[in-house]
Design an enzyme around this catalytic site. Sequence first.
Site, mmCIF file in Angstrom:
data_model
loop_
_atom_site.group_PDB
_atom_site.id
_atom_site.type_symbol
_atom_site.label_atom_id
_atom_site.label_comp_id
_atom_site.label_asym_id
_atom_site.label_seq_id
_atom_site.Cartn_x
_atom_site.Cartn_y
_atom_site.Cartn_z
ATOM 1 N N LYS A 1 0.833 -1.199 0.000
ATOM 2 C CA LYS A 1 0.000 0.000 0.000
ATOM 3 C C LYS A 1 0.869 1.250 0.000
ATOM 4 O O LYS A 1 0.654 2.175 -0.797
ATOM 5 C CB LYS A 1 -0.929 0.007 1.224
ATOM 6 N N ASP B 1 -6.295 0.418 0.287
ATOM 7 C CA ASP B 1 -6.537 0.670 1.705
ATOM 8 C C ASP B 1 -7.928 0.156 2.078
ATOM 9 O O ASP B 1 -8.600 -0.488 1.273
ATOM 10 C CB ASP B 1 -6.393 2.158 2.022
#
Length: 220
Positions: A121, A139
């Site tokens: 991420k 996310d």
Amino acid sequence: MRKKELAKEVIERLKKKYPDAGCSLEYDQAWKLLVSVRLAAQCTDARVNIVVEKLYEKFPDVKALAEAPVEEIEEIVRPCGLGKSKAKDISACMKVLKEQYGGKVPDNFDALLKLPGVGRKSANLIMGDVFGKPAIVTDTHCIRLVNRMGLVKDIKEPKKVEMELWKIIPPEEGNDFCHRLVEHGRDVCTARTTPHCDRCVLNDICATGKKLMKAEQKTK
């Protein structure tokens, strides 16, 4: 509607709804975004933006932060939660940047993944926001929304969601698309309440929206 067609329509509608969506973490240098995204784990971006001001006031560059005692970093970042582990990762990451990259953040995805405390991420966020390269940041908002929309089906693992989205999201759209999902997830397709499908620009094409609309029609 096929997934690629659905993805294209979702992208276009969210562009109109959130034309200026972007990263809510404040930074003016790549290394600062690395620090902030590590602090943002289980913490709001708003709080991170406040905490890092004090951190950078005391340690204004990569060298200063790399040489700072971990305990002093921890004391400052404690309000973000998980202070000990975050401080340790930030310290180790800055040391690598200082010693191996001359204080610069590498623009290579695999190199970013090797930095302490950096996962997919974070690496994608850096690649997209700092270097303008194709990126998909999975996310919690992204994972929740793409499952609700029907772009992926019952997949919760971030990497698997990312891999599925790469198949249907044009590379040049991925980064901005994910930022818009964050905006939409905070404002409309919320996690802690029932999603506000009645004011959603996607309600007629979203899998969840369609179900809720059908349920409402049956009760009338």
